[in-house]
Write an enzyme that holds these catalytic residues in place. Sequence first.
Site, PDB file in Angstrom:
ATOM      1  N   ASN A 132     -39.466  53.822  28.824  1.00 27.43           N
ATOM      2  CA  ASN A 132     -39.869  54.341  27.265  1.00 27.43           C
ATOM      3  C   ASN A 132     -39.473  54.238  26.449  1.00 27.43           C
ATOM      4  O   ASN A 132     -38.919  54.163  25.638  1.00 27.43           O
ATOM      5  CB  ASN A 132     -39.278  55.655  28.586  1.00 27.43           C
ATOM      6  CG  ASN A 132     -39.653  57.246  27.385  1.00 27.43           C
ATOM      7  OD1 ASN A 132     -41.338  56.954  26.685  1.00 27.43           O
ATOM      8  ND2 ASN A 132     -39.189  58.113  27.731  1.00 27.43           N
ATOM      9  N   LYS A 158     -40.834  56.324  23.646  1.00 29.68           N
ATOM     10  CA  LYS A 158     -41.658  57.346  23.086  1.00 29.68           C
ATOM     11  C   LYS A 158     -42.425  56.858  22.203  1.00 29.68           C
ATOM     12  O   LYS A 158     -43.594  56.397  22.628  1.00 29.68           O
ATOM     13  CB  LYS A 158     -39.852  56.991  22.615  1.00 29.68           C
ATOM     14  CG  LYS A 158     -39.728  57.668  23.978  1.00 29.68           C
ATOM     15  CD  LYS A 158     -37.288  58.528  22.938  1.00 29.68           C
ATOM     16  CE  LYS A 158     -37.209  58.045  24.609  1.00 29.68           C
ATOM     17  NZ  LYS A 158     -35.477  59.118  23.955  1.00 29.68           N
ATOM     18  N   HIS A 164     -40.049  64.277  31.161  1.00 30.08           N
ATOM     19  CA  HIS A 164     -38.397  64.688  29.947  1.00 30.08           C
ATOM     20  C   HIS A 164     -38.055  65.417  28.956  1.00 30.08           C
ATOM     21  O   HIS A 164     -38.772  66.445  28.803  1.00 30.08           O
ATOM     22  CB  HIS A 164     -39.711  62.706  29.454  1.00 30.08           C
ATOM     23  CG  HIS A 164     -38.744  61.922  28.827  1.00 30.08           C
ATOM     24  ND1 HIS A 164     -37.809  62.943  27.753  1.00 30.08           N
ATOM     25  CD2 HIS A 164     -38.080  60.816  28.606  1.00 30.08           C
ATOM     26  CE1 HIS A 164     -37.107  61.643  27.157  1.00 30.08           C
ATOM     27  NE2 HIS A 164     -36.810  61.083  28.306  1.00 30.08           N
ATOM     28  N   GLU A 183     -37.549  65.537  26.395  1.00 28.88           N
ATOM     29  CA  GLU A 183     -37.972  65.763  24.821  1.00 28.88           C
ATOM     30  C   GLU A 183     -38.733  66.412  25.228  1.00 28.88           C
ATOM     31  O   GLU A 183     -39.302  67.063  23.962  1.00 28.88           O
ATOM     32  CB  GLU A 183     -38.174  64.782  23.905  1.00 28.88           C
ATOM     33  CG  GLU A 183     -36.841  63.772  24.124  1.00 28.88           C
ATOM     34  CD  GLU A 183     -37.325  62.306  24.157  1.00 28.88           C
ATOM     35  OE1 GLU A 183     -38.165  61.765  23.572  1.00 28.88           O
ATOM     36  OE2 GLU A 183     -35.850  61.537  23.982  1.00 28.88           O
ATOM     37  N   GLU A 230     -31.523  62.026  33.866  1.00 38.78           N
ATOM     38  CA  GLU A 230     -31.317  61.622  33.105  1.00 38.78           C
ATOM     39  C   GLU A 230     -30.842  62.825  32.122  1.00 38.78           C
ATOM     40  O   GLU A 230     -31.144  63.702  31.702  1.00 38.78           O
ATOM     41  CB  GLU A 230     -32.916  61.348  31.892  1.00 38.78           C
ATOM     42  CG  GLU A 230     -34.071  60.574  32.534  1.00 38.78           C
ATOM     43  CD  GLU A 230     -34.933  59.972  31.263  1.00 38.78           C
ATOM     44  OE1 GLU A 230     -34.042  58.777  30.488  1.00 38.78           O
ATOM     45  OE2 GLU A 230     -35.319  61.055  30.542  1.00 38.78           O
ATOM     46  N   GLY A 260     -30.172  58.440  24.481  1.00 44.52           N
ATOM     47  CA  GLY A 260     -30.494  58.720  23.303  1.00 44.52           C
ATOM     48  C   GLY A 260     -28.805  58.437  22.239  1.00 44.52           C
ATOM     49  O   GLY A 260     -29.081  58.882  21.266  1.00 44.52           O
ATOM     50  N   SER A 280     -28.941  55.805  27.967  1.00 43.06           N
ATOM     51  CA  SER A 280     -28.372  54.941  27.539  1.00 43.06           C
ATOM     52  C   SER A 280     -28.034  53.814  27.809  1.00 43.06           C
ATOM     53  O   SER A 280     -27.196  52.824  28.042  1.00 43.06           O
ATOM     54  CB  SER A 280     -26.530  56.322  26.441  1.00 43.06           C
ATOM     55  OG  SER A 280     -27.386  56.791  25.546  1.00 43.06           O
TER      56      SER A 280
HETATM   57  C1  PEP Z   1     -35.112  58.033  27.658  1.00 42.02           C
HETATM   58  O1  PEP Z   1     -36.358  57.942  27.106  1.00 42.02           O
HETATM   59  O2  PEP Z   1     -35.343  57.899  29.008  1.00 42.02           O
HETATM   60  C2  PEP Z   1     -33.816  57.596  27.222  1.00 42.02           C
HETATM   61  C3  PEP Z   1     -33.424  57.574  28.785  1.00 42.02           C
HETATM   62  O3  PEP Z   1     -33.428  57.355  26.636  1.00 42.02           O
HETATM   63  P1  PEP Z   1     -32.373  56.303  26.240  1.00 42.02           P
HETATM   64  O4  PEP Z   1     -32.292  55.191  26.808  1.00 42.02           O
HETATM   65  O5  PEP Z   1     -32.473  55.934  24.567  1.00 42.02           O
HETATM   66  O6  PEP Z   1     -31.086  57.275  25.980  1.00 42.02           O
END
Ligand code: PEP
Length: 252
Positions: A9, A11, A95, A97, A167, A173, A213
């Site tokens: 992803n 973003k 997601h 976000e 998630e 992040g 992460s």
């Molecule tokens: C994500 O945005 O779906 C995500 C898992 O981000 P990160 O791997 O940066 O934590």
Amino acid sequence: MRKVLIAGNWKMNLNRQAAVSLVEAIVQRFASEGTVDLALCPPFVYLETLAPLLKDSSVALGAQNMYFEKSGAFTGEVSGEMLVDVGCRFVILGHSERRHILGETDAMINQKVHAALELGLRPILCVGELLAEREAGQTEAVVRQQMTGSLAGVSADQMPNIVIAYEPVWAIGTGKVATPEQAQSVHADLRRMIEECYNAQVAGAVRIQYGGSVKPENAKELLSLEDVDGALVGGASLKVEDFLGIVAGVPK
Ligand code: PEP
């Protein structure tokens, strides 16, 4: 046997040149042994540029969102048909976000899930709790509400085309990855919920990714967990070494 899916992803990151270089490097170096599915989800504006680079590869193209209506006066939105038109096979929906920054509700996400499925697009449906919700012991209730609300009306026949991404919002992040125990426990809960809503066969077929992460250093342990069927990767999907390092962590 569920096939592992690692999805990137991106973003709202990279420019056209960086996007092309990253895709070229991944395609060149990813040797699919049939055990891993790979998908890349760049920003909308780069989909058309990147689609031809992925066309004859074993890496699928995905989008980060879509609108549920087919067409019309929805300024700034992109329809599922448009995504199919440019070669997408996956679409990330719900997601955190989009839930927490852009106000998406389970009802809205549910409409998107149905619209995607009708077009043959595979939704990667994200669910996950906030830190305060985890600390209040509400993780199971939160992911249950998100998953059942977002999947309302989805049939057992359609379910194998859905990918769930667990998630935890506090891990996205932040560099704070869920422990293997935390991840396995929620993944097992999600699979049990799918069995309750559908049946054991459906629960055994649906892929549940972990996201938050994920890095080459922690991928191997997470991907070896019984109910973890892949990863949704944000930050680490922007660098070829990191992304393919995660892929290398998939158990052989
Ligand atoms: C994500 O945005 O779906 C995500 C898992 O981000 P990160 O791997 O940066 O934590």
